[in-house]
Motif scaffolding. Structure first.
Motif, short mmCIF file in Angstrom:
data_model
loop_
_atom_site.label_atom_id
_atom_site.label_comp_id
_atom_site.label_asym_id
_atom_site.label_seq_id
_atom_site.Cartn_x
_atom_site.Cartn_y
_atom_site.Cartn_z
N PRO A 271 6.03 23.95 -82.14
CA PRO A 271 5.75 22.99 -81.08
C PRO A 271 4.32 23.10 -80.57
O PRO A 271 3.78 24.19 -80.40
CB PRO A 271 6.75 23.38 -79.98
N ILE A 272 3.69 21.95 -80.36
CA ILE A 272 2.34 21.91 -79.78
C ILE A 272 2.39 21.00 -78.55
O ILE A 272 2.76 19.83 -78.66
CB ILE A 272 1.32 21.36 -80.79
N HIS A 273 2.07 21.56 -77.40
CA HIS A 273 2.07 20.79 -76.17
C HIS A 273 0.65 20.35 -75.83
O HIS A 273 -0.26 21.19 -75.73
CB HIS A 273 2.63 21.61 -75.01
N LEU A 274 0.44 19.04 -75.71
CA LEU A 274 -0.87 18.53 -75.31
C LEU A 274 -0.89 18.36 -73.80
O LEU A 274 -0.11 17.57 -73.25
CB LEU A 274 -1.14 17.19 -75.99
N PRO A 275 -1.75 19.09 -73.11
CA PRO A 275 -1.77 19.04 -71.65
C PRO A 275 -2.29 17.71 -71.15
O PRO A 275 -3.16 17.09 -71.78
CB PRO A 275 -2.72 20.18 -71.27
N PRO A 276 -1.80 17.24 -70.01
CA PRO A 276 -2.36 16.02 -69.42
C PRO A 276 -3.79 16.28 -68.97
O PRO A 276 -4.17 17.43 -68.70
CB PRO A 276 -1.44 15.74 -68.23
N LEU A 277 -4.57 15.25 -68.88
CA LEU A 277 -5.99 15.39 -68.55
C LEU A 277 -6.19 16.05 -67.19
O LEU A 277 -7.16 16.81 -67.00
CB LEU A 277 -6.66 14.01 -68.59
N ARG A 278 -5.30 15.82 -66.25
CA ARG A 278 -5.46 16.38 -64.90
C ARG A 278 -5.36 17.91 -64.90
O ARG A 278 -5.73 18.55 -63.92
CB ARG A 278 -4.41 15.79 -63.96
N VAL B 284 -6.53 10.60 -71.56
CA VAL B 284 -7.82 10.43 -72.23
C VAL B 284 -8.10 8.95 -72.51
O VAL B 284 -9.24 8.49 -72.40
CB VAL B 284 -7.87 11.24 -73.54
N ARG B 285 -7.07 8.20 -72.85
CA ARG B 285 -7.28 6.77 -73.13
C ARG B 285 -7.80 6.05 -71.88
O ARG B 285 -8.69 5.20 -71.96
CB ARG B 285 -5.96 6.14 -73.59
N GLU B 286 -7.27 6.42 -70.71
CA GLU B 286 -7.73 5.80 -69.47
C GLU B 286 -9.16 6.21 -69.16
O GLU B 286 -9.98 5.38 -68.75
CB GLU B 286 -6.81 6.19 -68.31
N LEU B 287 -9.47 7.49 -69.36
CA LEU B 287 -10.83 7.97 -69.09
C LEU B 287 -11.84 7.23 -69.97
O LEU B 287 -12.93 6.87 -69.51
CB LEU B 287 -10.91 9.48 -69.32
N LYS B 288 -11.50 7.01 -71.22
CA LYS B 288 -12.41 6.31 -72.13
C LYS B 288 -12.69 4.90 -71.63
O LYS B 288 -13.84 4.45 -71.61
CB LYS B 288 -11.81 6.26 -73.53
N ALA B 289 -11.65 4.19 -71.19
CA ALA B 289 -11.83 2.84 -70.67
C ALA B 289 -12.69 2.85 -69.41
O ALA B 289 -13.58 2.00 -69.25
CB ALA B 289 -10.46 2.22 -70.38
N LEU B 290 -12.46 3.82 -68.51
CA LEU B 290 -13.24 3.91 -67.28
C LEU B 290 -14.71 4.20 -67.57
O LEU B 290 -15.61 3.62 -66.96
CB LEU B 290 -12.67 5.01 -66.38
N ALA B 291 -14.95 5.11 -68.52
CA ALA B 291 -16.33 5.50 -68.86
C ALA B 291 -17.09 4.32 -69.45
O ALA B 291 -18.25 4.07 -69.10
CB ALA B 291 -16.31 6.68 -69.83
N GLU B 292 -16.46 3.59 -70.35
CA GLU B 292 -17.13 2.45 -70.98
C GLU B 292 -17.41 1.34 -69.96
O GLU B 292 -18.47 0.72 -69.98
CB GLU B 292 -16.29 1.93 -72.14
N LEU B 293 -16.46 1.11 -69.05
CA LEU B 293 -16.68 0.12 -68.01
C LEU B 293 -17.83 0.52 -67.10
O LEU B 293 -18.65 -0.31 -66.70
CB LEU B 293 -15.40 -0.08 -67.20
N ALA B 294 -17.91 1.82 -66.78
CA ALA B 294 -18.98 2.31 -65.90
C ALA B 294 -20.35 2.08 -66.53
O ALA B 294 -21.31 1.73 -65.85
CB ALA B 294 -18.77 3.80 -65.62
N VAL B 295 -20.44 2.26 -67.85
CA VAL B 295 -21.72 2.02 -68.55
C VAL B 295 -22.11 0.56 -68.40
O VAL B 295 -23.29 0.23 -68.15
CB VAL B 295 -21.60 2.41 -70.03
#
Length: 452
Positions: A313-320, A365-376
């Motif tokens: 098992p591999i647990h991917l932690p939430p970004l927070r 991470v998907r949300e962060l990517k969208a926020l970062a691109e919008l900020a640019v």
């Protein structure tokens, strides 16, 4: 020529002949053609990086040899096809040695021979580009740190588990919220493991209608059901000895879980409507955002199948929970987006950084990517300010009711929003919106809704 993808310069001082060649080549709409009547004009336009130059050997202002040399010096990848009125073998051999791709003598067959030569060049260019793309893609997948960006303690633990997973063929189960990068991890494990040169096949269980999932996974024989007009290989057969990635395994219907369990135990499948037993030797990686032990308790997931799939098992932690990784990821997304769009260097102000660190990121991470691109896009200065980090709905959503639409259009827009938000998990969206999943599948089939 707006959609042209292959640029060709035609250099010939004979206006009529150059127009003849251009007309013949224009039959392919992918070719972008430019005609030049002097060598000086043609060389002055070389900053446009043509893919091919057709070169009349006898020009009034420069010799064909000089133009060939200067063209190859400016752009070594540009292919030069010599077109001459003289059938001179010695000259042809000399020009080919100097880098010309071909030497054609002007006659009635020249336009067709030119067409054939350009077709071959384009095939070679496409092949080289594809090889280069595949090398880059596979090279990136070999490096875990380029797939999952970050250096927090939870992510370092993920790297350790990925490394262990890549060294064996053990079944892998990946757990994590939507948007944490489960499929990226699956691909990285495959391309770093012993099966890296074998197929990688991904199946999103949630995106396939229940009545089609069995055929999708195991294939079917001709005539197995209405519409089965030919034999179809299932995704397990397509994977062969490679890797099959079953995303959102928690959405698999209980009636099909027993058949999947048998496949895992016996390492063989039978196509729908068939009797032949087909061995399967591929590796299985599964992923889900659900709590499978809880689903087992509720009776939604078979306990025996759960333990068979658990593997490593591999647990991917939430970004927070990843602390400073938020800023590392944001910087990466900002740099990549700014570079791809020619927007210059962008940095985050201290206030913008603090705003990012204080946000829980339900979309990860998907949300962060969208926020970062919008900020640019929103930022007019080199430094991105706090107010340009927009956690509210984007402009389209904020103005949702500003534009009058039909009720059907509003419905489609709402459902599409939630499909995007929940990674195209049809069953989850059906539950969230309290709508029948068959309705969503029908809208997808009718191309009213888009899934990746």
């Amino acid at each position: 020529m707006k959609n042209a993808s292959f640029k060709i310069f035609i250099l010939d001082d004979d206006v009529w002949y150059s127009e003849l060649l251009a007309y013949h080549l224009s039959l392919n709409p992918d070719y972008e053609l430019k005609i030049f009547h002097t060598a000086s004009d043609c060389l002055a336009g070389m900053h446009e990086c043509p893919d091919i130059v057709t070169l009349d050997y006898s020009l009034p202002d420069k010799s064909g040899t000089d133009v060939l040399k200067k063209t190859k010096a400016l752009h070594p990848d540009t292919q030069v096809i010599i077109i001459s009125g003289q059938d001179d073998v010695a000259t042809a051999v000399d020009l080919l040695k100097k880098g010309a791709y071909d030497y054609l003598v002007k006659d009635d067959e020249t336009p067709q021979r030119l067409w054939n030569a350009i077709h071959k060049i384009r095939e070679n260019v496409s092949l080289r580009a594809e090889i280069s793309r595949l090398r880059d893609e596979v090279g990136q997948k070999y490096d875990f740190s380029k797939v999952i960006i970050g250096n927090s303690e939870p992510i370092r633990h993920v790297f350790e588990m990925m490394d262990k997973a890549a060294k064996t063929n053990i079944t892998i189960s990946i757990h994590g919220e939507t948007g944490t990068g489960k499929e990226l991890v699956a691909k990285a494990i495959h391309y770093n493991g012993p099966k890296k040169n074998m197929p990688y096949v991904a199946v999103n269980i949630a995106a396939i209608p229940r009545e089609l999932i069995e055929s999708e996974l195991f294939g079917h024989e001709k005539g197995a059901f209405t519409g089965a007009t030919a034999r179809r290989l299932g995704r397990f057969e397509e994977a062969g000895k490679g890797t099959i990635f079953l995303d959102e395994i928690g959405e698999l219907d209980i009636s099909l879980q027993a058949k999947l369990l048998r496949v895992l135990q016996e390492k063989e499948i039978t196509r729908v409507g068939g009797n032949a037993v087909i061995p399967v030797e591929g590796r299985i990686i599964v992923a889900t955002h659900k709590n499978l032990p809880e689903e087992v308790k509720k009776g939604n997931f078979r306990e025996d199948l759960y333990y068979r799939l658990l593997g490593l098992p591999i647990h991917l932690p939430p970004l927070r929970e990843r602390g400073g990784d938020i800023l590392v990821l944001a910087k990466t997304f900002i740099d990549n987006f700014a570079r791809e769009n020619g927007l210059g260097k962008k940095t985050l102000s201290e206030a913008a950084q603090q705003k990012l660190l204080s946000y829980p990121f339900p979309g990860n991470v998907r949300e962060l990517k969208a926020l970062a691109e919008l900020a640019v896009v929103l930022s007019d200065e080199e430094e991105i300010q706090e107010q340009e980090i927009n956690f509210t709905a984007n402009a389209t959503e904020k103005d949702f009711l500003a534009t009058e639409r039909s009720l059907k259009d509003y419905t489609i827009a709402i459902i599409q929003h939630f499909l995007d938000k929940y990674d195209y998990n049809v069953l989850l969206v059906a539950q969230k919106l309290d709508v029948g999943k068959s309705t969503l599948y029908r809208m997808i089939q009718n191309q009213e809704l888009r899934i990746k």
